[in-house]
Design a protein around this motif. Sequence first.
Motif, PDB file in Angstrom:
ATOM      1  N   ASP A 225       0.858  -1.183   0.000  1.00 50.56           N
ATOM      2  CA  ASP A 225       0.000   0.000   0.000  1.00 50.56           C
ATOM      3  C   ASP A 225       0.895   1.234   0.000  1.00 50.56           C
ATOM      4  N   PRO A 226       0.967   1.978  -1.099  1.00 52.81           N
ATOM      5  CA  PRO A 226       1.892   3.113  -1.164  1.00 52.81           C
ATOM      6  C   PRO A 226       1.599   4.217  -0.152  1.00 52.81           C
ATOM      7  N   VAL A 227       0.325   4.370   0.220  1.00 51.87           N
ATOM      8  CA  VAL A 227      -0.037   5.422   1.191  1.00 51.87           C
ATOM      9  C   VAL A 227       0.679   5.196   2.514  1.00 51.87           C
ATOM     10  N   HIS A 228       0.768   3.923   2.933  1.00 51.84           N
ATOM     11  CA  HIS A 228       1.440   3.590   4.184  1.00 51.84           C
ATOM     12  C   HIS A 228       2.882   3.148   3.949  1.00 51.84           C
ATOM     13  N   GLY A 229       3.295   3.146   2.686  1.00 52.61           N
ATOM     14  CA  GLY A 229       4.626   2.683   2.332  1.00 52.61           C
ATOM     15  C   GLY A 229       5.498   3.772   1.754  1.00 52.61           C
ATOM     16  N   LYS A 230       5.744   3.716   0.449  1.00 50.46           N
ATOM     17  CA  LYS A 230       6.682   4.649  -0.181  1.00 50.46           C
ATOM     18  C   LYS A 230       6.220   6.101  -0.081  1.00 50.46           C
ATOM     19  N   GLU A 231       4.914   6.321  -0.219  1.00 54.43           N
ATOM     20  CA  GLU A 231       4.427   7.700  -0.124  1.00 54.43           C
ATOM     21  C   GLU A 231       4.584   8.236   1.287  1.00 54.43           C
ATOM     22  N   ARG A 232       4.334   7.386   2.276  1.00 52.71           N
ATOM     23  CA  ARG A 232       4.555   7.809   3.653  1.00 52.71           C
ATOM     24  C   ARG A 232       6.024   8.143   3.876  1.00 52.71           C
ATOM     25  N   LEU A 233       6.907   7.288   3.373  1.00 47.10           N
ATOM     26  CA  LEU A 233       8.340   7.524   3.530  1.00 47.10           C
ATOM     27  C   LEU A 233       8.739   8.865   2.936  1.00 47.10           C
ATOM     28  N   LYS A 234       8.293   9.151   1.735  1.00 44.16           N
ATOM     29  CA  LYS A 234       8.666  10.413   1.083  1.00 44.16           C
ATOM     30  C   LYS A 234       8.107  11.618   1.836  1.00 44.16           C
ATOM     31  N   LYS A 235       6.872  11.501   2.299  1.00 39.34           N
ATOM     32  CA  LYS A 235       6.284  12.603   3.073  1.00 39.34           C
ATOM     33  C   LYS A 235       7.053  12.841   4.367  1.00 39.34           C
ATOM     34  N   GLU A 236       7.455  11.753   5.024  1.00 38.38           N
ATOM     35  CA  GLU A 236       8.180  11.912   6.286  1.00 38.38           C
ATOM     36  C   GLU A 236       9.579  12.474   6.061  1.00 38.38           C
TER      37      GLU A 236
END
Length: 427
Positions: free
Chosen positions: A56-67
């Motif tokens: 799930d990118p929202v809890h995965g790669k996208e979360r990482l980039k946002k953080e």
Amino acid sequence: MKKIPVCFLLLLSSYLLQAQQSFVKVKGQQFMVDAKPYYYIGTNYWYGSLLALKTDPVHGKERLKKELDFLKSRGVTNLRVLVGAEGAGKINGVDRVDPAFQTAQGVFNEEVLNGLDFMLMEMSKRQMYAILYLSNNWEWSGGFLQYLNWNGEISDTTLKRKLSWDEQRDYTSRFYSCESCKNDYRKQLEYIFNHKSSYTGKTYAHEPAIMAWELANEPRPMRVKAIDSYKNWISLTAAYIKSVDKNHLVTIGTEGFMGTEESYDLFKEIHGNEHIDYLTIHIWPKNWGWFEEVPTAENLPPVIEKTVAYITAHEVIAQQLKKPLVIEEFGLPRDGHAFEPAAPTTLRDEYFRSIFSIWAKSRTTKGAIAGCNFWAFGGLARPVKGQLFWKDGDDFSGDPPQEEQGLNTIFDSDTSTWEMIRTFLKN
């Protein structure tokens, strides 16, 4: 075909050279980047590379980039990260980090390193640096206990049940004299250093987003009788890493006096090794019994006093060795020992301020205290209501699986903490 002006090519070349990330080096008691002193406030982000593995990118790669964007915007550009866990299932009575990197003895899940590749690529885009620790003295990511189990030093039943403190010390101390255990640990290192990034094609030795390799998280001899084999393991492991990676720094990952059988002499000796580039200390007032049960306005001043004394004693050793010192773990619960993100962090902020003030003075005077990595960044995650401990499938946060979720985590919503950090980094 149109000719491109030479002046444009020169400007483009100059820009690319400026944008290229440089390796962190050591000169005396300072870190250096591009021949300039590098003093930083960073954080522990042990689970960072695991986010890229989530489907799930929202809890995965996208979360990482946002953080990463969030941290960068606050001036926090140094992250301490776990390379990967060993083994799976219960260990010492708790669930461990999942998924594992070494899933069984000598069997590696390369996808975990692909997650690390993604994180390092994203960090490089933001000119951020990672400190990567290669194993663990403690059970929450498998670590030394798992190597002992794989090599017949601990039974499966013993590995899974909750050990007494004396049992844990007795068992863990055996790691340093268990040749097959150390060989398995070395095989994991060899796998890591032979890996090529799935994004850049480079081995980690050529990745400038890595600042340093750390032998393990808080490696302790655990028993006095293990000290000689402990010293030998440090010396041989550090030398091996330097032999395969000439670009990066190496450190041990110790807590200081509290992790070296209460011996400043041992702490100084192991960090005097020619292959160890800098010193580390960790500070855990709650775990070390510096206050009873809950931090309060009344018991915080003596905790700060002990903290300052602890830092100062290790700073003296760093000055004697002419190497940098990093205060790479420290934490405090929220007011009233609450776990909810909405609970205030007045005492924690005051405690952090006392440590950052020491770092800021060192930065001004070009001193040995070069970095701070507070514990720990939880970013966008939030504890599950009515549930104290992490379960498989939950979002990772700053607190490992064996600790109450929200105990020491700094969330993105902790406005007062981030504002306080900003005041130290704005200059």
